[in-house]
Design an enzyme around this catalytic site. Structure first.
Site, PDB file in Angstrom:
ATOM      1  N   LYS A   4       0.140   4.272  -0.281  1.00  0.00           N
ATOM      2  CA  LYS A   4      -0.459   5.478   0.322  1.00  0.00           C
ATOM      3  C   LYS A   4      -0.192   6.699  -0.569  1.00  0.00           C
ATOM      4  O   LYS A   4      -0.221   6.562  -1.794  1.00  0.00           O
ATOM      5  CB  LYS A   4       0.067   5.660   1.754  1.00  0.00           C
ATOM      6  CG  LYS A   4      -0.090   4.378   2.575  1.00  0.00           C
ATOM      7  CD  LYS A   4       0.196   4.541   4.030  1.00  0.00           C
ATOM      8  CE  LYS A   4      -0.010   3.204   4.727  1.00  0.00           C
ATOM      9  NZ  LYS A   4       0.137   3.274   6.166  1.00  0.00           N
ATOM     10  N   GLU A  55      -6.664   4.924   7.994  1.00  0.00           N
ATOM     11  CA  GLU A  55      -6.332   6.316   7.675  1.00  0.00           C
ATOM     12  C   GLU A  55      -7.509   7.007   6.997  1.00  0.00           C
ATOM     13  O   GLU A  55      -7.595   8.234   7.008  1.00  0.00           O
ATOM     14  CB  GLU A  55      -5.060   6.368   6.810  1.00  0.00           C
ATOM     15  CG  GLU A  55      -3.831   6.055   7.654  1.00  0.00           C
ATOM     16  CD  GLU A  55      -2.629   5.556   6.877  1.00  0.00           C
ATOM     17  OE1 GLU A  55      -2.596   5.678   5.641  1.00  0.00           O
ATOM     18  OE2 GLU A  55      -1.713   5.014   7.536  1.00  0.00           O
ATOM     19  N   ASN A 103       0.880  -1.171   0.000  1.00  0.00           N
ATOM     20  CA  ASN A 103       0.000   0.000   0.000  1.00  0.00           C
ATOM     21  C   ASN A 103       0.918   1.222   0.000  1.00  0.00           C
ATOM     22  O   ASN A 103       1.530   1.533   1.017  1.00  0.00           O
ATOM     23  CB  ASN A 103      -0.875  -0.045   1.260  1.00  0.00           C
ATOM     24  CG  ASN A 103      -1.673   1.230   1.453  1.00  0.00           C
ATOM     25  OD1 ASN A 103      -1.760   2.071   0.553  1.00  0.00           O
ATOM     26  ND2 ASN A 103      -2.264   1.390   2.627  1.00  0.00           N
ATOM     27  N   SER A 109       3.400  -2.325  10.231  1.00  0.00           N
ATOM     28  CA  SER A 109       4.841  -2.498  10.479  1.00  0.00           C
ATOM     29  C   SER A 109       5.361  -3.890  10.128  1.00  0.00           C
ATOM     30  O   SER A 109       6.280  -4.407  10.775  1.00  0.00           O
ATOM     31  CB  SER A 109       5.193  -2.144  11.928  1.00  0.00           C
ATOM     32  OG  SER A 109       4.940  -0.769  12.157  1.00  0.00           O
ATOM     33  N   HIS A 142      -9.447   1.382   5.096  1.00  0.00           N
ATOM     34  CA  HIS A 142      -8.162   1.617   5.771  1.00  0.00           C
ATOM     35  C   HIS A 142      -8.375   2.598   6.918  1.00  0.00           C
ATOM     36  O   HIS A 142      -9.126   3.567   6.786  1.00  0.00           O
ATOM     37  CB  HIS A 142      -7.128   2.159   4.776  1.00  0.00           C
ATOM     38  CG  HIS A 142      -5.739   2.096   5.347  1.00  0.00           C
ATOM     39  ND1 HIS A 142      -5.295   2.993   6.284  1.00  0.00           N
ATOM     40  CD2 HIS A 142      -4.722   1.220   5.152  1.00  0.00           C
ATOM     41  CE1 HIS A 142      -4.047   2.662   6.627  1.00  0.00           C
ATOM     42  NE2 HIS A 142      -3.682   1.592   5.957  1.00  0.00           N
ATOM     43  N   GLY A 191       2.852   2.005  10.725  1.00  0.00           N
ATOM     44  CA  GLY A 191       3.905   3.002  10.574  1.00  0.00           C
ATOM     45  C   GLY A 191       4.678   3.304  11.852  1.00  0.00           C
ATOM     46  O   GLY A 191       5.414   4.287  11.921  1.00  0.00           O
ATOM     47  N   GLU A 237      -5.426  -4.773  10.708  1.00  0.00           N
ATOM     48  CA  GLU A 237      -4.361  -3.788  10.895  1.00  0.00           C
ATOM     49  C   GLU A 237      -4.571  -3.018  12.200  1.00  0.00           C
ATOM     50  O   GLU A 237      -5.354  -2.049  12.235  1.00  0.00           O
ATOM     51  CB  GLU A 237      -4.372  -2.781   9.739  1.00  0.00           C
ATOM     52  CG  GLU A 237      -4.166  -3.408   8.380  1.00  0.00           C
ATOM     53  CD  GLU A 237      -3.549  -2.410   7.401  1.00  0.00           C
ATOM     54  OE1 GLU A 237      -2.463  -2.701   6.891  1.00  0.00           O
ATOM     55  OE2 GLU A 237      -4.141  -1.338   7.179  1.00  0.00           O
TER      56      GLU A 237
HETATM   57  P1  PGA Z   1       2.954   0.086   7.459  1.00  0.00           P
HETATM   58  O1  PGA Z   1       1.480   0.384   6.882  1.00  0.00           O
HETATM   59  O2  PGA Z   1       3.395  -1.224   6.885  1.00  0.00           O
HETATM   60  O3  PGA Z   1       3.775   1.251   6.986  1.00  0.00           O
HETATM   61  O4  PGA Z   1       2.819   0.026   8.944  1.00  0.00           O
HETATM   62  C1  PGA Z   1       0.552  -0.651   6.715  1.00  0.00           C
HETATM   63  C2  PGA Z   1      -0.768  -0.111   6.219  1.00  0.00           C
HETATM   64  O5  PGA Z   1      -1.169   0.984   6.647  1.00  0.00           O
HETATM   65  O6  PGA Z   1      -1.425  -0.749   5.375  1.00  0.00           O
END
Ligand code: PGA
Length: 254
Positions: free
Chosen positions: A12, A95, A10, A209, A93, A169, A163
């Protein structure tokens, strides 16, 4: 039930034309590991160009609108994304749930809209740190999953990504035991809605992560069928070890 591992990046809001070389390199890694299904969910601006250089990786989008067309300034429908070259889309997601106020009902509607045009969907769920600390993570995330599950959910076109919001992150991940318990709880919740056979076929990814150092352990968990990877998917060098770890698990399970 042996489920094919699904490893999806992803990106982003990252990636310019200059990064298409990475798409191509990741497509080559995917071609070298055909046992694993590999994809990259790119920013919409790169979907068309990325799909020309995707190799054996599929290209996905990170969001879609729930309607086919209309007066929705700045939005993109599933049909538009599919035509541009995205065969998958991420919905729900955190976010977007958090920053854009997307509700479970919105996410179910977006997922159904994507399915109607023939796209596949990765539906994300996950808990906050407060919920985890209060010991309610499994109950809350299972309820979130059932509330955002689209009509007609089936393993042919839908995958789930667990997640934990506090792991995204941050470099922190839950214990392997906590991941195993959550994935088993989500599969049981799915079984209660869509039946045991369909739930058994549906892939449940871990995200947050995930990287080349922890992928082998995460992917060894029985109910972890792949990963949704942010930071570590931005370059082929970082992403390849995760794809390789998934390939090794597929070989070990065969
Ligand atoms: P990350 O993000 O691997 O940078 O923690 C995962 C995600 O948000 O799908």
């Amino acid at each position: 039930m042996s489920r094919r591992k699904l490893v999806v990046g992803n990106w982003k809001m990252n990636g310019m034309r200059a990064h298409l070389d990475e798409v191509e390199a990741i497509g080559r890694v995917a071609a070298a590991h055909p046992a694993v299904e590999v994809g990259l969910c790119l920013p919409a601006t790169l979907i068309m160009a990325g799909s020309e250089r995707r190799g054996a990786a599929f290209i996905g989008a990170q969001n879609c609108h729930m309607d086919i067309s209309g007066a929705y300034t700045g939005s993109l429908s599933a049909e538009m994304l599919l035509e541009a070259g995205a065969s998958w889309v991420i919905t729900g997601h955190s976010e977007r749930r958090e920053a854009r106020g997307e509700t479970n009902a919105d996410i179910a509607a977006k997922s159904a809209a994507a399915h109607r045009v023939g796209m596949k969907v990765i539906l994300c769920v996950g808990e906050t740190l407060e919920v985890r600390d209060a010991g309610q993570a499994e109950e809350v995330v299972a309820a979130q999953l059932l509330a955002s599950l689209p009509e007609g959910a089936s393993a042919d076109w839908l995958a789930i990504a667990y997640e934990p919001i506090w792991a995204i992150g941050t470099g922190r991940i839950p214990t392997m035991e906590a991941v195993a318990e959550m994935h088993a709880a989500l599969r049981a919740a799915l079984a209660s809605r869509i039946g045991a056979a369909e739930a058994d076929a549906m892939r449940i990814l871990y995200g947050g992560s995930m990287n080349g150092d922890n992928a082998t352990d995460l992917l060894a968990i029985a109910d972890v069928d792949g990963g949704l990877i942010g930071g570590a998917s931005l370059s082929a060098t970082k992403f390849a070890p995760i794809i390789e770890a998934a390939d090794q698990r597929m070989a070990a399970a065969a």
